[in-house]
Design a protein around this motif. Structure first.
Motif, mmCIF file in Angstrom:
data_model
loop_
_atom_site.group_PDB
_atom_site.id
_atom_site.type_symbol
_atom_site.label_atom_id
_atom_site.label_comp_id
_atom_site.label_asym_id
_atom_site.label_seq_id
_atom_site.Cartn_x
_atom_site.Cartn_y
_atom_site.Cartn_z
ATOM 1 N N THR A 107 66.151 69.834 42.025
ATOM 2 C CA THR A 107 67.599 69.846 41.842
ATOM 3 C C THR A 107 68.125 68.453 41.541
ATOM 4 O O THR A 107 68.946 68.264 40.644
ATOM 5 N N GLN A 109 67.273 67.030 37.987
ATOM 6 C CA GLN A 109 67.538 67.957 36.895
ATOM 7 C C GLN A 109 68.337 67.295 35.782
ATOM 8 O O GLN A 109 68.065 67.525 34.593
ATOM 9 N N TYR A 110 69.310 66.479 36.130
ATOM 10 C CA TYR A 110 70.143 65.854 35.099
ATOM 11 C C TYR A 110 69.285 65.047 34.138
ATOM 12 O O TYR A 110 69.370 65.204 32.908
ATOM 13 N N THR A 145 68.559 66.164 30.200
ATOM 14 C CA THR A 145 69.064 65.343 29.097
ATOM 15 C C THR A 145 67.946 64.873 28.182
ATOM 16 O O THR A 145 68.212 64.454 27.050
ATOM 17 N N LEU A 182 72.744 75.135 34.350
ATOM 18 C CA LEU A 182 72.975 73.998 35.237
ATOM 19 C C LEU A 182 73.196 74.413 36.683
ATOM 20 O O LEU A 182 73.948 75.353 36.963
ATOM 21 N N ASP A 183 72.568 73.678 37.589
ATOM 22 C CA ASP A 183 72.943 73.790 38.987
ATOM 23 C C ASP A 183 74.389 73.346 39.129
ATOM 24 O O ASP A 183 74.852 72.427 38.429
ATOM 25 N N HIS A 201 75.642 69.697 38.996
ATOM 26 C CA HIS A 201 75.482 68.857 37.814
ATOM 27 C C HIS A 201 76.560 69.077 36.762
ATOM 28 O O HIS A 201 76.643 68.307 35.800
ATOM 29 N N ARG A 231 78.905 66.023 36.099
ATOM 30 C CA ARG A 231 78.219 64.898 35.463
ATOM 31 C C ARG A 231 77.965 65.175 33.986
ATOM 32 O O ARG A 231 78.143 64.296 33.137
ATOM 33 N N PHE A 232 77.538 66.386 33.648
ATOM 34 C CA PHE A 232 77.351 66.744 32.243
ATOM 35 C C PHE A 232 78.675 66.694 31.492
ATOM 36 O O PHE A 232 78.733 66.255 30.341
ATOM 37 N N GLU A 289 67.592 67.743 48.347
ATOM 38 C CA GLU A 289 68.857 68.455 48.237
ATOM 39 C C GLU A 289 68.924 69.628 49.207
ATOM 40 O O GLU A 289 69.986 69.924 49.761
ATOM 41 N N PRO A 304 75.295 62.803 42.978
ATOM 42 C CA PRO A 304 73.912 62.371 43.276
ATOM 43 C C PRO A 304 73.847 61.153 44.194
ATOM 44 O O PRO A 304 72.988 61.085 45.083
#
Length: 395
Positions: free
Chosen positions: A73, A76-77, A81, A90-91, A94, A97-98, A182, A362
């Motif tokens: 988790t 993942q970002y 990317t 997406l969780d 995130h 942030r995306f 997480e 995060p």
């Protein structure tokens, strides 16, 4: 046992047939074939792939290629990317942030999926109620599993204090690295919320009161010190401990319920059944589908997302154990026949609290994990530095 799971298979099959009918409403015509890449984590249930296969069967000119990204988790970002995709699964943590990085485009749902309010809140574009950064595929919330050996005995859902006092409880309250950090953060937050639900409010706003945190986490620290909790680091190891040790209580996600219940009914004569109840206040989870900002096929990607998140899709996912994000799936007679416990899940989702909805989450999670792990396992007191680090992460 046979009757229950035969009925589950029958209803799931009926839902699948209904999905195929619904899919025809998303037919598009193209002069040249297009393949859309869906970047996602793993799905051990197979439900997501079933939906993708349905789409591909009826849309040979607009197909979905699933790319499973091997990530935890928290990383993942970065992993997502690095993956060229048209759609991201997406969780929930995130999405901000995306969005801030300009990697996803807002979507206006073309269907009425009657999202439960906590789920809607974490996905909506601020000050634009019709737009979503991502459309919920499934939601999630921590649940309390209870092993019942005598149906005649009084079985009221216990308080967390009662659970901790009995010494027959396992949860994801340890961590062995980034892959499980997480889960640890979520479980510790849920334990704190069980003592003080003002620690984290319905908008994901976290308390910066050191005294409040010390009081809320003291019962968990005491239970761990007295070895009244079997702390595990992952969902899978928690399940194994629950089963091998025949513990009465377990904290886990609802998606595991069908397999746990089936195994108990089939192999343990002393167990009458497994029951679910909500935690005092669970932490909201889930995955949502977003269109990549740089996708050259945004219209097609939106059509795919509408199909994968529409009401029939939610009902099918519910038959596999997922928590639906929309009301209609919870009140559907077919879903209730497959999963009689869905009303309990709905109540838990509606009362759940989101983690801070912030691009800096995060950093918040890292600081939270470092301080609380040191407190719970090394006896280091929580200091003002703890709340200062949380505040700095969310500025």
């Amino acid at each position: 046992m046979v009757e229950l799971y035969s009925r589950r298979s029958f209803v799931a099959g009926a839902l699948t047939a209904g999905m195929l009918s619904t899919a025809t409403g998303y037919l598009l015509t193209r002069s040249e074939p297009v393949t859309l890449v869906l970047a996602t984590g793993a799905d051990p249930t197979g439900a997501r792939q079933l939906l993708v296969s349905m789409w591909n069967r009826l849309h040979p000119d607009i197909t979905i290629e699933v790319v499973e990204v091997n990530s935890s988790t928290m990383d993942q970002y970065a992993k997502f990317t690095e993956t060229r995709a048209d759609i991201y699964n997406l969780d929930v943590i995130h999405i901000p942030r995306f969005a801030q990085a300009g990697r996803i485009a807002p979507v206006v749902p073309r269907n009425d999926i009657s999202l439960l309010e906590p789920v809607r809140r974490v996905c909506q574009v601020e000050n634009s109620p019709d737009e979503f950064w991502a459309i919920p595929f499934n939601t999630d919330v921590g649940m309390l599993y209870r092993r019942i050996t005598d149906k005649r005995a009084t079985d009221l859902a216990p308080s967390m204090s009662e659970v901790l006092a009995q010494g027959s409880f396992t949860a994801q309250l340890n961590t062995d690295g980034i892959a499980t950090d997480e889960a640890f953060v979520i479980n510790v937050l849920e334990q704190a919320l069980a003592q003080d639900d003002a620690i984290l409010d319905a908008a994901g706003t976290v308390s910066f009161s050191l005294g409040q945190w010390r009081t809320a986490l003291a019962p968990l620290a005491d239970a761990l010190r007295r070895r009244r909790v079997l702390a595990e680091s992952s969902e899978e190891t928690t399940l194994r401990t629950y089963n091998v040790r025949d513990l009465r209580y377990m904290r886990n996600w609802p998606v595991w319920f069908p397999s746990v219940d089936r195994a108990e009914r089939g192999s343990k004569a002393g167990t009458m059944e497994i029951r679910l109840s909500g935690l005092p206040t669970g932490v909201l989870g889930g995955q949502s589908l977003a269109v990549a900002q740089d996708s050259p096929h945004r219209e097609e990607a939106e059509q795919v997302i509408q199909f994968l998140t529409d009401e029939p899709a939610q009902k099918l996912l519910a038959s596999f154990g997922f928590a639906p994000p929309g009301l209609d799936a919870y009140i559907d007679a077919g879903v209730q026949a497959v999963a009689p416990h869905v009303s309990t899940i709905r109540t838990a989702v509606e009362a759940a609290r989101p983690r801070p909805i912030h691009p800096g989450y995060p950093d918040f999670a890292r600081a939270f994990k470092d301080h609380t792990f040191a407190y719970l396992y090394r006896g280091e007191e929580l200091t003002q530095r703890f709340v200062e680090d949380l505040r700095e992460a969310l500025q």
